[in-house]
Design an enzyme around this catalytic site. Sequence first.
Site, PDB file in Angstrom:
ATOM      1  N   ASP A  13      -2.488   6.151   6.158  1.00 52.46           N
ATOM      2  CA  ASP A  13      -2.792   5.782   6.210  1.00 52.46           C
ATOM      3  C   ASP A  13      -3.471   4.672   6.665  1.00 52.46           C
ATOM      4  O   ASP A  13      -2.330   3.502   6.794  1.00 52.46           O
ATOM      5  CB  ASP A  13      -2.506   4.804   4.374  1.00 52.46           C
ATOM      6  CG  ASP A  13      -3.467   3.951   4.439  1.00 52.46           C
ATOM      7  OD1 ASP A  13      -4.817   3.738   4.890  1.00 52.46           O
ATOM      8  OD2 ASP A  13      -3.212   3.563   3.098  1.00 52.46           O
ATOM      9  N   LYS A  34     -12.961  -2.095   6.483  1.00 50.45           N
ATOM     10  CA  LYS A  34     -11.888  -2.494   7.235  1.00 50.45           C
ATOM     11  C   LYS A  34     -12.102  -2.781   8.256  1.00 50.45           C
ATOM     12  O   LYS A  34     -12.974  -3.804   9.214  1.00 50.45           O
ATOM     13  CB  LYS A  34     -10.673  -2.708   7.542  1.00 50.45           C
ATOM     14  CG  LYS A  34      -9.885  -3.458   5.536  1.00 50.45           C
ATOM     15  CD  LYS A  34      -9.487  -2.012   4.799  1.00 50.45           C
ATOM     16  CE  LYS A  34      -8.980  -3.155   3.291  1.00 50.45           C
ATOM     17  NZ  LYS A  34      -7.407  -1.722   2.565  1.00 50.45           N
ATOM     18  N   TRP A  65       0.743  -1.006   0.045  1.00 49.43           N
ATOM     19  CA  TRP A  65      -0.090  -0.029   0.083  1.00 49.43           C
ATOM     20  C   TRP A  65       0.861   0.928   0.016  1.00 49.43           C
ATOM     21  O   TRP A  65       0.885   1.977  -0.213  1.00 49.43           O
ATOM     22  CB  TRP A  65      -1.554   0.280   1.093  1.00 49.43           C
ATOM     23  CG  TRP A  65      -2.436  -0.766   0.737  1.00 49.43           C
ATOM     24  CD1 TRP A  65      -2.872  -1.556   1.195  1.00 49.43           C
ATOM     25  CD2 TRP A  65      -2.960  -0.930  -0.063  1.00 49.43           C
ATOM     26  NE1 TRP A  65      -4.075  -2.858   0.831  1.00 49.43           N
ATOM     27  CE2 TRP A  65      -3.942  -2.072   0.166  1.00 49.43           C
ATOM     28  CE3 TRP A  65      -3.368  -0.153  -1.265  1.00 49.43           C
ATOM     29  CZ2 TRP A  65      -4.739  -2.251  -0.770  1.00 49.43           C
ATOM     30  CZ3 TRP A  65      -4.144  -0.189  -2.369  1.00 49.43           C
ATOM     31  CH2 TRP A  65      -5.410  -1.540  -2.201  1.00 49.43           C
TER      32      TRP A  65
HETATM   33  C1  LIG Z   1      -7.294  -1.615   1.802  1.00 52.64           C
HETATM   34  C2  LIG Z   1      -6.515  -0.243   1.818  1.00 52.64           C
HETATM   35  C3  LIG Z   1      -6.588   0.354   1.005  1.00 52.64           C
HETATM   36  C4  LIG Z   1      -6.843   0.234  -0.604  1.00 52.64           C
HETATM   37  O1  LIG Z   1      -8.436   1.126  -0.588  1.00 52.64           O
HETATM   38  P1  LIG Z   1      -9.592   1.478  -0.915  1.00 52.64           P
HETATM   39  O2  LIG Z   1     -10.263   2.193   0.098  1.00 52.64           O
HETATM   40  O3  LIG Z   1     -10.099   0.064  -1.833  1.00 52.64           O
HETATM   41  O4  LIG Z   1      -9.069   2.196  -1.993  1.00 52.64           O
HETATM   42  C5  LIG Z   1      -4.916   1.196   1.050  1.00 52.64           C
HETATM   43  N1  LIG Z   1      -4.531   1.455   2.265  1.00 52.64           N
HETATM   44  C6  LIG Z   1      -4.845   0.798   2.818  1.00 52.64           C
HETATM   45  C7  LIG Z   1      -3.591   0.049   4.201  1.00 52.64           C
HETATM   46  C8  LIG Z   1      -5.476  -0.633   3.079  1.00 52.64           C
HETATM   47  O5  LIG Z   1      -5.457  -1.612   3.679  1.00 52.64           O
END
Ligand SMILES: *Cc1c(COP(=O)(O)O)cnc(C)c1O
Length: 360
Positions: free
Chosen positions: A172, A196, A102
């Site tokens: 993030d 999540k 990511w």
């Molecule tokens: C799932 C995830 C993403 C992507 O998320 P989207 O909502 O599908 O754009 C980005 N960063 C992390 C750490 C993630 O777990």
Amino acid sequence: MTRVYNFSAGPAMLPEPVLNQARDEMLDWRGSGMCVAEMSHRGKEFMAIAAEAEADLRELLIIPEHYKVLFLQGGASLQFAMVPLNMLGDKGRADYLNTGSWSKKAIAEAKRFGEVRIAASTEASRFTCAPAQDELSLDPDAAYVHYTPNETIEGVEFPYVPETGAVPLVADMSSTILSRPIDVTRFGLIYAGAQKNIGPAGLTIVIVREDLIGKAQPFTPTMLDYKIHAENGSMYNTPPTYAWYLAGLVFKWLKGIGGLSTIAEINARKAQKLYAAIDRSSFYHNPVEPSARSWMNVPFTLAKPELDETFLKEAKAVGLTTLQGHRSVGGMRASIYNAMPEAGVDALIAFMQDFERRYG
Ligand SMILES: *Cc1c(COP(=O)(O)O)cnc(C)c1O
């Protein structure tokens, strides 16, 4: 009706009491005669739902007054662009920590908008650890430092919050937000896709310090400018109303069970017992340095990869689903977010032990 233990990395399980409440309120939200999905986002019913969700999130995370909370769309992936567009400012360059799949995506996107310095990378060790504070080579003149506290694919979680001095820290937190208490004041900006630990897909939460808003590049599209969303209470256009409502129910559920210190104890226990089961066995293996192991995403491999398919098939047959690892990593991955009951982890461990006895 049989519900499974769903170990998906996202969209992930939602707490059962939340789903029950959503069902009960589906046709008639508290005497309104409407489903929340049918309400005007500017009507008094939805405005109340929205305000209460924000207040509960603020209470859970202890978000100070001088931070805005934005309820947006586009996922964490859109934040990969919105962060540089809004935060590079005149400096034009930012530091990024490269700690997994990511972060790599965030880095690639930021490069479209400015100069990206890699202030640390664990790629040489195949993303199996977190860099230590003294391994970060930070530029004191960077516009911000971006990192991924929990790398969802590799299962690597920072055991500390990087110290970046006067440079704003951007995180993030898609796969770790609300899993334990954090000190929001350590961060300039936090973002997270909801699917999540917050609620359903379609909602993205941004928590941003007020003084960092209003510095977007002049060519920034209106919809990508934090200032527009902050000034309009995240209702510049139609927000993801139903996802916002469900997130609110999740926040209430979290408060009801005792808040983030309680969920942190449960999460620590769930992760600890799963890693212990993996480490006790010579059949299962997790490659991540113990101090950087994720509480939320637990990748593991079988000593005999030719048994992967059998493992997944048999697990599914006993109600343990979506255990396949990310296609880039292979093997298995058990995502055990807040809504995964401890009984689900116990059931997984029992299944793994039984499988090893039969095939190991
Ligand atoms: C799932 C995830 C993403 C992507 O998320 P989207 O909502 O599908 O754009 C980005 N960063 C992390 C750490 C993630 O777990």
